[in-house]
Design a protein around this motif. Structure first.
Motif, PDB file in Angstrom:
ATOM      1  N   ARG A  64     -43.798 -20.014  20.166  1.00 55.48           N
ATOM      2  CA  ARG A  64     -42.735 -20.591  19.333  1.00 55.48           C
ATOM      3  C   ARG A  64     -43.250 -21.778  18.520  1.00 55.48           C
ATOM      4  O   ARG A  64     -42.924 -21.925  17.339  1.00 55.48           O
ATOM      5  CB  ARG A  64     -41.547 -21.011  20.206  1.00 55.48           C
ATOM      6  CG  ARG A  64     -40.409 -21.671  19.425  1.00 55.48           C
ATOM      7  CD  ARG A  64     -39.195 -21.888  20.306  1.00 55.48           C
ATOM      8  NE  ARG A  64     -38.505 -20.654  20.583  1.00 55.48           N
ATOM      9  CZ  ARG A  64     -37.594 -20.111  19.767  1.00 55.48           C
ATOM     10  NH1 ARG A  64     -37.296 -20.699  18.622  1.00 55.48           N
ATOM     11  NH2 ARG A  64     -36.989 -19.008  20.093  1.00 55.48           N
TER      12      ARG A  64
ATOM     13  N   VAL B 168     -44.371 -21.695  13.971  1.00 60.23           N
ATOM     14  CA  VAL B 168     -43.965 -22.632  12.921  1.00 60.23           C
ATOM     15  C   VAL B 168     -45.116 -23.566  12.564  1.00 60.23           C
ATOM     16  O   VAL B 168     -45.384 -23.836  11.395  1.00 60.23           O
ATOM     17  CB  VAL B 168     -42.725 -23.452  13.354  1.00 60.23           C
ATOM     18  CG1 VAL B 168     -42.386 -24.505  12.299  1.00 60.23           C
ATOM     19  CG2 VAL B 168     -41.539 -22.538  13.591  1.00 60.23           C
TER      20      VAL B 168
ATOM     21  N   SER C 153     -32.101 -27.189  12.813  1.00 59.40           N
ATOM     22  CA  SER C 153     -32.560 -26.405  13.974  1.00 59.40           C
ATOM     23  C   SER C 153     -31.535 -26.437  15.103  1.00 59.40           C
ATOM     24  O   SER C 153     -31.263 -25.412  15.745  1.00 59.40           O
ATOM     25  CB  SER C 153     -33.906 -26.951  14.476  1.00 59.40           C
ATOM     26  OG  SER C 153     -34.928 -26.744  13.541  1.00 59.40           O
TER      27      SER C 153
ATOM     28  N   GLY D 204     -37.324 -21.597  11.716  1.00 54.17           N
ATOM     29  CA  GLY D 204     -38.396 -20.885  12.400  1.00 54.17           C
ATOM     30  C   GLY D 204     -39.146 -19.918  11.510  1.00 54.17           C
ATOM     31  O   GLY D 204     -39.963 -19.136  11.983  1.00 54.17           O
TER      32      GLY D 204
END
Length: 443
Positions: free
Chosen positions: A239, A243, A302, A384
């Motif tokens: 994750r 990004v 986010s 993302g």
């Protein structure tokens, strides 16, 4: 600490409370960049040229640190918004550890490259000597830079913009104060010239990191950074790097662009390398406040993405976009009206002032339209979609501007380099809107 205020607080006051501290700290940071160059310029144009040649490598290190930090920021804020506190703690802990590793690798790698990098742009022995002297010191502190940036992004992910503002401002102010002391020699400190500028920069960076460490150990930040959580795990790393890698590549593109344009400019005269160096320091005074808004926007966006607040997400993007466009409009006016006076802060040579003023005026026509790309890129990172953001920056910093500069040189000489900036910004703005709309609808 409860971060649900990012979902419930009215949007404009929330955006301002998150963005203004970062805008202020970044303005101070950009002021340091300008003041630092002004002090170095008093040693002569060769000294400023030497520092300008090292600038792409400094930018590369910061770009990688910030890019990976954005990955940490997006992951932590997402987990917090989704109510998964332990995963947020693990993302912060692993991100901090990996930033330390990145810094060590960057320090070693860039210092090794210096003897091969600088001679690509000049054969002037004094410029080479000053450049190597400056580079070895500032690049050796890359690990301090990457770790302090990791702390900055972790604090931002919790909605705390005050601590990063204070820490960044303190380091920049320290640097500004120490510049004349070490460059020209004040009191017991000997005159160190370009080497003194590098030492002042390194001390300022250490001050920033020390303040982060003191703050973390003295007061709860809403996250728990634990040594047992620092062992990298596949799900967290995936994750963060999804990004962080494209964002680092995105932010590293300006370094590549500066290097290529320096090569183009060197074919005409060393003064154009100096002009490019001055411009890239000055443009930070415009773009860093805009990026401050983006940094305030990212954790809010986010968090609301994790909480599935779609209408609120759209309004956040609209408000931040309007603020960024206003900043860029002010920047364009400053460059158009005061370009000559600005160049005189860095040199007394009439030719350099005239050529530099012309360059600033032409380049500034791309400022306002570039705000569109800045907003779209930052919003995609918060969602993302790191590789979509990278695609926008690839167009902006390489795929469009380099061919435009190459063709411009063939048509109009060195002026073709300056006209490439607004041309590339306009084309990128159109492409970024298309990319953003496609990605946003899919999300």
């Amino acid at each position: 600490m409860n971060q649900d205020f990012m979902r419930t607080k009215p949007i404009l006051p929330l955006v301002l409370s998150m963005a203004l501290p970062m805008m202020l700290s970044m303005l101070i940071n950009s002021l340091y960049n300008i003041v630092d160059s002004m002090f170095v310029a008093r040693l002569g144009e060769q000294a400023l040229t030497a520092v300008s040649l090292v600038y792409p490598l400094q930018t590369l290190i910061v770009s990688i640190g910030v890019g990976f930090g954005v990955g940490i920021n997006a992951a932590v804020a997402f987990f917090m918004g989704a109510g998964e506190k332990e995963k947020a703690d693990r993302a912060a802990s692993q991100g901090l550890f990996l930033s330390l590793v990145h810094g060590i690798l960057l320090s070693v790698g860039t210092v090794i490259c210096i003897p091969y990098f600088l001679p690509m742009f000049t054969a002037d022995n004094l410029i080479l000597a000053w450049g190597k002297e400056y580079a070895v010191i500032v690049l050796s502190f890359s690990v301090v830079v990457t770790v302090q940036i990791a702390f900055e992004k972790i604090y931002q992910s919790t909605g705390n913009m005050f601590v990063p503002m204070v820490c960044m401002a303190a380091g920049s102010i320290t640097n500004i104060i120490l510049d004349p002391v070490f460059i020209f020699g004040l009191g017991p400190v000997p005159r160190l010239e370009v080497k003194g500028a590098a030492i002042a920069t390194a001390i300022g960076q250490v001050v920033t990191l020390l303040l982060y460490l003191i703050w973390y150990f003295k007061k709860d930040m809403g996250l728990s950074i634990k040594r047992t959580y620092m062992k990298p795990t596949a799900d967290i790393c995936r994750r963060v790097y999804m990004v962080g890698v494209p964002c680092s590549m995105t932010m590293g593109l300006p370094s590549l662009l500066i290097t290529i344009l320096n090569g183009f400019a060197a074919a005409f005269s060393p003064i154009y390398i100096l002009i490019l160096g001055v411009y890239f320091k000055l443009q930070s005074f415009i773009y860093l406040p805009a990026n401050g808004i983006v940094q305030g926007m990212r954790p809010i966006l986010s968090y609301n993405y994790g909480a599935d607040e779609r209408k609120r997400m759209k309004r956040i993007i609209q408000i931040c976009g309007a603020m960024i466009l206003a900043i860029m409009a002010v920047g364009m006016l400053l460059f158009l009206v005061f370009s000559g006076s600005i160049m005189k802060m860095f040199t007394v040579d009439a030719v350099t002032v005239r050529e530099g003023a012309l360059a600033l005026r032409i380049i500034s026509f791309g400022f306002v339209v570039s705000g569109v790309s800045v907003v779209c890129s930052g919003a995609l990172e918060a969602l993302g979609k790191g590789f979509a953001s990278f695609l926008i920056s690839l167009l902006r910093y390489l795929a469009l501007i380099v061919p435009a500069a190459y063709l411009g040189i063939r048509i109009a000489g060195v002026i073709g380099i300056w006209t490439a900036f607004p041309a590339a910004e306009a084309l990128t703005a159109v492409a970024s809107v298309i990319i953003f709309v496609i990605c946003y609808k899919k999300k």
